[in-house]
Design a protein around this motif. Structure first.
Motif, PDB file in Angstrom:
ATOM      1  N   VAL A 158      15.948  26.180  58.447  1.00  0.00           N
ATOM      2  CA  VAL A 158      15.719  26.643  57.071  1.00  0.00           C
ATOM      3  C   VAL A 158      15.549  28.162  57.042  1.00  0.00           C
ATOM      4  O   VAL A 158      16.089  28.847  56.164  1.00  0.00           O
ATOM      5  CB  VAL A 158      14.477  25.949  56.462  1.00  0.00           C
ATOM      6  N   PHE A 159      14.821  28.698  58.020  1.00  0.00           N
ATOM      7  CA  PHE A 159      14.579  30.142  58.122  1.00  0.00           C
ATOM      8  C   PHE A 159      15.897  30.895  58.250  1.00  0.00           C
ATOM      9  O   PHE A 159      16.126  31.914  57.580  1.00  0.00           O
ATOM     10  CB  PHE A 159      13.681  30.394  59.343  1.00  0.00           C
ATOM     11  N   MET A 160      16.809  30.384  59.082  1.00  0.00           N
ATOM     12  CA  MET A 160      18.105  31.033  59.300  1.00  0.00           C
ATOM     13  C   MET A 160      19.033  30.842  58.094  1.00  0.00           C
ATOM     14  O   MET A 160      19.815  31.737  57.755  1.00  0.00           O
ATOM     15  CB  MET A 160      18.762  30.492  60.574  1.00  0.00           C
ATOM     16  N   GLN A 161      18.952  29.677  57.443  1.00  0.00           N
ATOM     17  CA  GLN A 161      19.775  29.433  56.253  1.00  0.00           C
ATOM     18  C   GLN A 161      19.480  30.450  55.152  1.00  0.00           C
ATOM     19  O   GLN A 161      20.385  30.916  54.455  1.00  0.00           O
ATOM     20  CB  GLN A 161      19.520  28.022  55.713  1.00  0.00           C
ATOM     21  N   VAL A 162      18.219  30.790  55.011  1.00  0.00           N
ATOM     22  CA  VAL A 162      17.787  31.651  53.899  1.00  0.00           C
ATOM     23  C   VAL A 162      17.818  33.136  54.256  1.00  0.00           C
ATOM     24  O   VAL A 162      18.255  33.968  53.443  1.00  0.00           O
ATOM     25  CB  VAL A 162      16.369  31.250  53.430  1.00  0.00           C
TER      26      VAL A 162
END
Length: 485
Positions: A229-233
């Motif tokens: 999620v951190f990398m997606q955003v």
């Protein structure tokens, strides 16, 4: 079962009476213990127990199938008609198994027939199935033996009889695919339960075992999920985030415990999502398939997709909360309720459905590809092995499930990324609220096609441990709950 039924009907007789009406009359009189001219569920259940052929839910199913005037019991005409109709269907199934039309079923014919349905068993296990019906020791089953074995069990088609074999004393010889493979995204088509399982406590025990497996699995892989999620955003061409660098950044900001942010609500949403999806799936199957007919693959896919959409619609606010809590900074929210209160106050109710459209659209490719790849892989494995080989076994089926789920995720991942970005938008920049298509165009323009796959590495890294943990926990839960199969 054969001996018990023969003795119960005509004590001392060598075989089933050729006069069906007389046989039915004799059986009816013995089952009608209160002599009121009718056999109700309780009397039939007691009679089946006395014959040693009791199966949970069988008595109710027989009465429901034959009860034409809907009075809750069977008179002789209804009872006789049910048995005649049942015999005709059993005869068709017998003929489909009797591949050489010699009037007998042998172990090889059972083995070949099951293989055509994608169930590969060894010659030895086929013989075990045969022995459960063979009375005269010839290692072949004729029509009389077949009829007497299944006459008072409401299984008619080969698929129903296979389910009976699975749940009887020979159940160990027929492989059952693993029920739960939780990889953190609940978009797959729900589990199938037999009518017998639905009428007992087996179905909810399976669901409880699956929910527990999912909870442990998600907790075990939560750091990788947060990294995804951190990398997606946050990750982009201008702000590249590596796996190691990302974990270091999270630990420095919030300590080791911060790797599990958002896991609480991710686990909490398992129960309502599973329950809603299961109930919706059963209703959609009834709407899409004809009464009494086996649901077809395309109907199962459509019912599963609609059930997934229904469940996602109901619990979607929890998905938004999960994303916000996963991305939160230290001290931003005191907990789940504080997060919900602040979103409602600052952004309104609509904020709880940010990213809903790409999430809904993503269900179709995920569920469709997952189902298609699983069936294709299983079919390919069976086609490359001789008919007398060992059955696929758990590891092959787990492998098929893992690959099919991964393929489903690969196809739907861009939509999942867009959904996550939209869920997180307001918390990042309240002035910029982009639509689904606008966000896709923006990502493609800024980062190219690969920008739609940011975070896919930690997503794939969690698949194998997630599947392994969920399967092991599921098996332990089944044992603890007393589920034998």
């Amino acid at each position: 079962m054969y001996r018990a039924l023969r003795t119960f009907l005509l004590p001392g007789a060598r075989c089933w009476d050729t006069d069906s009406e007389r046989s039915y009359q004799d059986l009816f009189e013995r089952l009608d213990t209160n002599k009121d001219g009718k056999v109700d569920v309780a009397e039939l259940r007691a009679g089946l127990k006395a014959m040693g052929i009791f199966r949970l839910g069988a008595a109710q199913k027989i009465v429901s199938s034959g009860d034409q005037n809907e009075d809750g019991c069977l008179d002789f005409n209804e009872f006789s008609k049910y048995l005649k109709d049942h015999e005709k269907k059993l005869r068709l199934t017998f003929k489909s198994l009797d591949r050489n039309n010699d009037g007998h079923i042998d172990a090889l014919e059972i083995q070949q027939s099951l293989a055509e349905l994608g169930i590969d068993i060894s010659q030895e296990n086929a013989q075990k199935i045969l022995q459960s019906m063979d009375i005269d020791g010839t290692m072949m089953v004729d029509w009389n033996e077949w009829r007497e074995h299944f006459l008072l069990y409401p299984a008619q088609s080969l698929q129903e009889i296979i389910r009976y074999w699975k749940h009887s004393s020979v159940r160990a010889v027929i492989p059952t695919p693993p029920t739960v493979l939780d990889i953190g995204d609940s978009l797959a088509i729900p589990d199938e339960f037999t009518e017998e399982e639905k009428s007992s406590d087996r179905w909810w025990k399976h669901l409880v075992a699956g929910a527990a497996a999912g909870a442990v699995s998600r907790t075990g892989t939560a750091p990788l999920d947060r990294m995804k999620v951190f990398m997606q955003v946050h990750s982009s061409k201008s702000n590249r985030i590596s796996l190691v660098g990302g974990f270091r950044q999270m630990i420095v900001e919030g300590g080791l415990g911060s790797l599990w942010r958002g896991n609480g609500i991710n686990v909490l949403k398992i129960a309502p999502e599973t329950a809603i999806k299961f109930m919706a799936y059963e209703q959609y199957k009834k709407l899409l398939s004809s009464k009494g007919e086996k649901i077809q693959t395309h109907q199962r896919f459509l019912a599963g997709s609609l059930a997934g959409a229904t469940a996602q619609t109901a619990i979607y606010p929890m998905e938004v909360l999960k994303t916000r809590l996963t991305l939160r900074k230290t001290g931003q929210y005191s907990g789940m309720f504080d997060c919900a209160k602040k979103i409602l106050k600052n952004e309104g109710v609509k904020a709880f459905y940010k990213g809903y459209v790409p999430n809904l659209v993503g269900i179709i490719p995920y569920a469709g590809i997952d189902l298609a790849v699983y069936e294709s892989l299983k079919g390919a494995w069976l086609s490359y092995h001789p008919k007398d080989s060992a059955n696929p076994g758990v590891m092959v089926l787990v492998g098929c499930g893992t690959v099919s789920s991964t393929c489903g995720q690969l196809a739907s991942y861009p939509l999942a990324l867009v959904r996550t970005r939209m869920q997180a938008q307001a918390s990042l920049d309240a002035s910029v609220q982009t639509s689904m298509t606008g966000l896709i165009k923006k990502i493609l323009a800024k980062d190219g096609f690969l920008g739609l796959y940011r975070g896919i590495l930690p997503n794939f890294m969690k698949v194998i441990p997630a599947v392994s943990i969920s399967y092991v926990v599921y098996e332990y839960m089944k044992t603890g709950l007393g589920i034998s199969n």
